[in-house]
Design a protein around this motif. Structure first.
Motif, PDB file in Angstrom:
ATOM      1  N   ALA A 153       0.755  -1.287  -0.030  1.00  0.00           N
ATOM      2  CA  ALA A 153      -0.036  -0.154   0.048  1.00  0.00           C
ATOM      3  C   ALA A 153       0.958   1.241  -0.042  1.00  0.00           C
ATOM      4  O   ALA A 153       0.709   2.213  -0.466  1.00  0.00           O
ATOM      5  N   ASP A 154       1.960   1.221   0.676  1.00  0.00           N
ATOM      6  CA  ASP A 154       2.809   2.536   0.656  1.00  0.00           C
ATOM      7  C   ASP A 154       3.208   2.685  -0.866  1.00  0.00           C
ATOM      8  O   ASP A 154       3.520   3.963  -1.254  1.00  0.00           O
ATOM      9  N   VAL A 155       3.624   1.684  -1.426  1.00  0.00           N
ATOM     10  CA  VAL A 155       4.270   1.776  -2.912  1.00  0.00           C
ATOM     11  C   VAL A 155       2.963   2.056  -3.749  1.00  0.00           C
ATOM     12  O   VAL A 155       3.311   3.176  -4.601  1.00  0.00           O
ATOM     13  N   ALA A 156       1.931   1.686  -3.484  1.00  0.00           N
ATOM     14  CA  ALA A 156       0.589   1.906  -4.476  1.00  0.00           C
ATOM     15  C   ALA A 156       0.199   3.179  -4.299  1.00  0.00           C
ATOM     16  O   ALA A 156      -0.530   3.911  -5.125  1.00  0.00           O
ATOM     17  N   GLY A 157       0.161   3.557  -2.977  1.00  0.00           N
ATOM     18  CA  GLY A 157      -0.470   5.184  -2.603  1.00  0.00           C
ATOM     19  C   GLY A 157      -1.760   4.988  -2.381  1.00  0.00           C
ATOM     20  O   GLY A 157      -2.634   5.921  -2.088  1.00  0.00           O
TER      21      GLY A 157
END
Length: 343
Positions: free
Chosen positions: A219-223
């Motif tokens: 989720a951190d990567v995908a935003g």
């Protein structure tokens, strides 16, 4: 010389950490603790380390550990979270190989680990130790939470797709299989040779503790929030993880092979294999390396990414040493140049 302390050096991640540090030219292990083995010589428990260490296990002592440059926790969950606050207050830098500080939300951690978190106020200080994502934060961290083995293989396999917004974030699938050492060194019927050999089984299908850690990182990567169906399996071998990842493409115009090669071109421990070549656990055994291969079968809308690591090296102790090197400003590959073992 960097002074190293290790809390809980009797398990597989502990002895793997000792193996790697034995040939690290800048590191000296000066303290290794175990309440159960206190007073016993290290090379009595692990004869493979004879001639490399002249140490005996001791009871954990905060003052002695705080005098070290770096303290590693190679312990089960719920150990580090009781000792780390005192070590941080004494000025120590800590790398925790357990799950105690990987999940930022204390209530979420408690839900998956079945007990209250003992030091939730420390969680904001913890930097998630996946160098390929958080190298700059790791460099200045006092507390690094070393990722789990499954989370390492799954996240490295999916990061380029999510960072570029190329896949449906709500329907990700990870089918991953690990060798028996991933279950640790404790005595369990399920780990007996006669139970593991000549068999292949899924476990934790209804929910595995690594799931919230993986979803948090993705989720951190995908935003945005992601949903991952994660099914781990037990392989009849000692070391290695093979993660097969499935994602539905929402943009099929991108050359995925070129994307992965470019994304990881400067990463010393991620190897994107040539098109049509797929990774095997045997080629990363003993090495701090993740090998990745990918394919879009039949040219349809599902991409399959295969990611392999040694669960005890890049999935645990090797990644911990990689984090230490970054924290102390050393070359990132110092002490981690081992080539994979074949056969």
């Amino acid at each position: 010389m960097i002074k190293i302390g290790i809390v809980g050096g009797t398990g597989y991640t502990g002895v793997e950490l000792l193996r790697l540090l034995a040939l690290h030219e800048d590191a000296e292990v000066v303290a290794i603790t175990s309440r159960a083995e206190s007073g016993r010589r290290l090379d009595d428990l692990y004869p493979n380390l004879r001639g490399y260490y002249d140490l005996a296990f001791t009871e954990p002592d905060v003052a002695r550990l705080a005098a070290c440059d770096v303290v590693f926790f190679a312990t089960p969950h719920n150990v580090a979270m009781n000792l780390v606050p005192e070590l941080l207050a004494a000025g120590a830098r800590v790398i925790d190989l357990s799950a105690d500080y990987r999940i930022r939300d204390a209530e979420l951690w408690s839900r998956w680990y079945g007990e209250p978190h003992a030091s939730p106020d420390v969680l904001p200080q913890a930097v998630y130790g996946l160098p390929e994502l958080n190298r700059e934060q790791i460099a200045s961290a006092s507390l690094v939470a070393c990722p789990g083995c499954y989370p390492t293989s799954v996240q490295l396999g999916l990061i380029p797709l999510l960072a570029r917004g190329l896949v449906d974030t709500q329907h990700l699938i990870a089918s991953a299989a690990s060798g028996a050492s991933g279950a640790g060194r404790q005595a369990k019927v399920d780990n007996l040779l006669s139970e593991v050999a000549d068999s292949f089984k899924a476990y934790g299908v209804s929910g595995h503790r690594h799931l919230p850690e993986i979803e948090q990182g993705l989720a951190d990567v995908a935003g945005c929030p992601v949903q991952l169906t994660f099914v781990p399996h037990l392989l009849p071998m000692i070391r290695g993880i093979h993660a097969t990842l499935f994602a539905r493409l929402v943009d099929m115009s991108v050359d995925l092979q070129a994307l992965y090669e470019e994304w990881y071109a400067e990463e010393p421990f991620v190897d994107v294999l040539p098109a049509g070549m797929f990774p095997q656990t045997r080629t990363v055994k003993g090495a701090n390396r993740c090998q990745i291969g990918l394919q879009v079968p039949q040219g349809r809308d599902t991409v399959v990414v295969m990611s392999t690591i040694d669960n005890l090296v890049k999935g645990a102790s090797g990644q911990a040493v990689q984090n230490m090197n970054i924290m102390l400003g050393l070359p990132e590959d110092r002490g981690l140049q081992q080539v994979g073992l074949l056969p």
